[in-house]
Design a protein around this motif. Structure first.
Motif, PDB file in Angstrom:
ATOM      1  N   HIS A   7      -4.766  -0.769   5.270  1.00 48.92           N
ATOM      2  CA  HIS A   7      -3.649  -0.311   4.445  1.00 48.92           C
ATOM      3  C   HIS A   7      -4.132   0.031   3.030  1.00 48.92           C
ATOM      4  N   ALA A   8      -4.940  -0.840   2.446  1.00 48.31           N
ATOM      5  CA  ALA A   8      -5.474  -0.576   1.107  1.00 48.31           C
ATOM      6  C   ALA A   8      -6.383   0.648   1.129  1.00 48.31           C
ATOM      7  N   GLN A   9      -7.106   0.815   2.212  1.00 51.66           N
ATOM      8  CA  GLN A   9      -7.980   1.979   2.338  1.00 51.66           C
ATOM      9  C   GLN A   9      -7.157   3.262   2.367  1.00 51.66           C
ATOM     10  N   SER A  10      -6.088   3.261   3.126  1.00 51.89           N
ATOM     11  CA  SER A  10      -5.209   4.437   3.201  1.00 51.89           C
ATOM     12  C   SER A  10      -4.538   4.710   1.866  1.00 51.89           C
ATOM     13  N   ILE A  11      -4.081   3.660   1.209  1.00 51.72           N
ATOM     14  CA  ILE A  11      -3.425   3.818  -0.086  1.00 51.72           C
ATOM     15  C   ILE A  11      -4.414   4.361  -1.118  1.00 51.72           C
ATOM     16  N   GLY A  12      -5.625   3.828  -1.137  1.00 50.03           N
ATOM     17  CA  GLY A  12      -6.639   4.300  -2.071  1.00 50.03           C
ATOM     18  C   GLY A  12      -6.995   5.752  -1.849  1.00 50.03           C
ATOM     19  N   TYR A  13      -7.131   6.122  -0.573  1.00 48.92           N
ATOM     20  CA  TYR A  13      -7.458   7.514  -0.245  1.00 48.92           C
ATOM     21  C   TYR A  13      -6.326   8.454  -0.667  1.00 48.92           C
ATOM     22  N   LEU A  14      -5.108   8.109  -0.287  1.00 53.70           N
ATOM     23  CA  LEU A  14      -3.963   8.976  -0.586  1.00 53.70           C
ATOM     24  C   LEU A  14      -3.766   9.132  -2.087  1.00 53.70           C
ATOM     25  N   ALA A  15      -3.881   8.050  -2.824  1.00 50.56           N
ATOM     26  CA  ALA A  15      -3.682   8.120  -4.269  1.00 50.56           C
ATOM     27  C   ALA A  15      -4.761   8.963  -4.947  1.00 50.56           C
ATOM     28  N   THR A  16      -5.996   8.787  -4.525  1.00 53.42           N
ATOM     29  CA  THR A  16      -7.092   9.566  -5.108  1.00 53.42           C
ATOM     30  C   THR A  16      -6.939  11.044  -4.771  1.00 53.42           C
ATOM     31  N   TYR A  17      -6.579  11.330  -3.523  1.00 54.19           N
ATOM     32  CA  TYR A  17      -6.384  12.716  -3.092  1.00 54.19           C
ATOM     33  C   TYR A  17      -5.231  13.370  -3.856  1.00 54.19           C
ATOM     34  N   ALA A  18      -4.128  12.646  -3.993  1.00 57.30           N
ATOM     35  CA  ALA A  18      -2.961  13.190  -4.680  1.00 57.30           C
ATOM     36  C   ALA A  18      -3.254  13.427  -6.161  1.00 57.30           C
ATOM     37  N   ALA A  19      -3.907  12.473  -6.809  1.00 54.21           N
ATOM     38  CA  ALA A  19      -4.229  12.629  -8.229  1.00 54.21           C
ATOM     39  C   ALA A  19      -5.218  13.769  -8.446  1.00 54.21           C
ATOM     40  N   ALA A  20      -6.221  13.858  -7.592  1.00 51.90           N
ATOM     41  CA  ALA A  20      -7.189  14.949  -7.709  1.00 51.90           C
ATOM     42  C   ALA A  20      -6.524  16.291  -7.440  1.00 51.90           C
ATOM     43  N   GLY A  21      -5.612  16.309  -6.488  1.00 54.43           N
ATOM     44  CA  GLY A  21      -4.882  17.541  -6.195  1.00 54.43           C
ATOM     45  C   GLY A  21      -4.033  17.994  -7.367  1.00 54.43           C
ATOM     46  N   LEU A  22      -3.377  17.052  -8.022  1.00 54.53           N
ATOM     47  CA  LEU A  22      -2.583  17.404  -9.199  1.00 54.53           C
ATOM     48  C   LEU A  22      -3.461  17.942 -10.313  1.00 54.53           C
ATOM     49  N   LEU A  23      -4.559  17.274 -10.566  1.00 53.80           N
ATOM     50  CA  LEU A  23      -5.437  17.692 -11.655  1.00 53.80           C
ATOM     51  C   LEU A  23      -6.148  19.005 -11.341  1.00 53.80           C
ATOM     52  N   GLY A  24      -6.477  19.213 -10.071  1.00 57.88           N
ATOM     53  CA  GLY A  24      -7.183  20.427  -9.696  1.00 57.88           C
ATOM     54  C   GLY A  24      -6.278  21.634  -9.528  1.00 57.88           C
ATOM     55  N   VAL A  62      -8.792  -6.472   0.397  1.00 52.88           N
ATOM     56  CA  VAL A  62      -8.072  -5.370  -0.252  1.00 52.88           C
ATOM     57  C   VAL A  62      -9.001  -4.584  -1.164  1.00 52.88           C
ATOM     58  N   LEU A  63      -9.828  -5.262  -1.928  1.00 54.29           N
ATOM     59  CA  LEU A  63     -10.749  -4.563  -2.826  1.00 54.29           C
ATOM     60  C   LEU A  63     -11.720  -3.678  -2.066  1.00 54.29           C
ATOM     61  N   VAL A  64     -12.288  -4.209  -1.000  1.00 50.03           N
ATOM     62  CA  VAL A  64     -13.232  -3.421  -0.200  1.00 50.03           C
ATOM     63  C   VAL A  64     -12.505  -2.226   0.422  1.00 50.03           C
ATOM     64  N   GLY A  65     -11.329  -2.451   0.971  1.00 58.98           N
ATOM     65  CA  GLY A  65     -10.572  -1.353   1.562  1.00 58.98           C
ATOM     66  C   GLY A  65     -10.211  -0.291   0.543  1.00 58.98           C
ATOM     67  N   TYR A  66      -9.765  -0.697  -0.630  1.00 59.44           N
ATOM     68  CA  TYR A  66      -9.376   0.264  -1.666  1.00 59.44           C
ATOM     69  C   TYR A  66     -10.574   1.087  -2.126  1.00 59.44           C
ATOM     70  N   VAL A  67     -11.699   0.419  -2.339  1.00 60.20           N
ATOM     71  CA  VAL A  67     -12.906   1.132  -2.766  1.00 60.20           C
ATOM     72  C   VAL A  67     -13.363   2.114  -1.684  1.00 60.20           C
ATOM     73  N   PHE A  68     -13.358   1.692  -0.441  1.00 59.99           N
ATOM     74  CA  PHE A  68     -13.724   2.605   0.647  1.00 59.99           C
ATOM     75  C   PHE A  68     -12.792   3.810   0.686  1.00 59.99           C
ATOM     76  N   GLY A  69     -11.499   3.562   0.474  1.00 65.83           N
ATOM     77  CA  GLY A  69     -10.530   4.650   0.492  1.00 65.83           C
ATOM     78  C   GLY A  69     -10.742   5.656  -0.610  1.00 65.83           C
TER      79      GLY A  69
END
Length: 72
Positions: A7-24, A62-69
């Motif tokens: 779950h943390a991995q998915s959240i980390g991935y989605l948040a990073t993708y969404a933020a990068a998409g907004l900035l890009g 959670v930390l490992v999952g978030y970082v991987f995401g």
């Protein structure tokens, strides 16, 4: 609960993708774009923290999952 938290991995991935998409996607990065990206990241950290608070995962999971995401 498993290692890492999927779950943390998915959240980390989605948040990073969404933020990068907004900035890009914005032609001139504005204060609204930066603030929106920051809010997305803060909410993703909060949602990941909830996994720990509710007892579904340990902090390490959670930390490992978030970082991987975020690195995916």
């Amino acid at each position: 609960p498993g290692m890492p938290s999927s779950h943390a991995q998915s959240i980390g991935y989605l948040a990073t993708y969404a933020a990068a998409g907004l900035l890009g996607a914005s032609i001139g990065s504005t204060l609204v774009t930066y603030c929106s990206s920051a809010v997305i990241q803060v909410l993703s950290v909060f949602l990941s923290w909830l996994r720990i608070k509710t007892g579904y995962h340990t902090t390490a999971q959670v930390l490992v999952g978030y970082v991987f995401g975020t690195m995916a």
